[in-house]
Scaffold this motif. Structure first.
Motif, PDB file in Angstrom:
ATOM      1  N   SER A   3       0.773  -1.260  -0.020  1.00  0.00           N
ATOM      2  CA  SER A   3      -0.049  -0.029   0.068  1.00  0.00           C
ATOM      3  C   SER A   3       0.910   1.078   0.090  1.00  0.00           C
ATOM      4  N   TRP A   4       2.047   1.426   0.643  1.00  0.00           N
ATOM      5  CA  TRP A   4       2.963   2.414   0.728  1.00  0.00           C
ATOM      6  C   TRP A   4       3.483   2.684  -0.713  1.00  0.00           C
ATOM      7  N   ASP A   5       4.045   1.742  -1.279  1.00  0.00           N
ATOM      8  CA  ASP A   5       4.152   1.792  -2.712  1.00  0.00           C
ATOM      9  C   ASP A   5       3.159   2.333  -3.513  1.00  0.00           C
ATOM     10  N   LEU A   6       1.995   1.923  -3.446  1.00  0.00           N
ATOM     11  CA  LEU A   6       0.808   2.488  -4.036  1.00  0.00           C
ATOM     12  C   LEU A   6       0.503   3.746  -4.120  1.00  0.00           C
ATOM     13  N   VAL A   7       0.524   4.367  -2.964  1.00  0.00           N
ATOM     14  CA  VAL A   7       0.359   5.643  -2.379  1.00  0.00           C
ATOM     15  C   VAL A   7       1.374   6.441  -3.242  1.00  0.00           C
ATOM     16  N   GLY A   8       2.724   6.102  -3.139  1.00  0.00           N
ATOM     17  CA  GLY A   8       4.014   6.897  -3.723  1.00  0.00           C
ATOM     18  C   GLY A   8       3.473   6.855  -5.287  1.00  0.00           C
TER      19      GLY A   8
END
Length: 129
Positions: A3-8
């Motif tokens: 999810s962190w990569d997706l937000v970025g």
């Protein structure tokens, strides 16, 4: 994809439509900044100057941060030899900060000690014989 990569990726994609903005990264931090020569160090300098505190002998600037986006700000108090940058990190790392603490609980302890020392100094309770 986490999810962190997706937000970025989403923030990065959105900013493609805003050429006057840029994205900087830290440890689980995304900062959207204007495309001008501006960083956290310049913010610290601006605040000290705006408040009339940049040349005061009775002011000790302390900047506490926990990631690479804070490195510019760690330099400011050190350059004038008038303050300290403190990195908060569980692992040792190279930094412009003068000191380091392992976690936020140590930051709280430092604030507590500074508050107690300032309070005692102001009321002079520790100076009485």
């Amino acid at each position: 994809m986490q999810s962190w990569d997706l937000v970025g990726q989403i923030v990065h994609d959105i900013l493609k439509g805003y050429p006057h903005l840029r994205l900087t990264h830290g440890c689980k931090v995304l900062e959207v900044r204007p495309m001008i020569n501006w960083d956290k160090g310049k913010v610290v300098t601006f605040l000290l100057e705006s408040l009339g505190l940049s040349n005061c002998d009775d002011v000790l600037p302390i900047y506490i941060g926990d990631d690479r986006t804070d490195e510019d700000a760690f330099k400011v108090p050190r350059e004038g030899n008038k303050g300290y940058g403190i990195l908060v990190s569980s692992a040792p790392k190279e930094s412009n900060a003068v000191y380091s603490l392992r976690d936020p609980s140590e930051v709280l302890f430092i604030f507590f000690v500074m508050f107690c020392c300032c309070t005692c100094f102001a009321c002079k309770c520790c100076l009485r014989s």
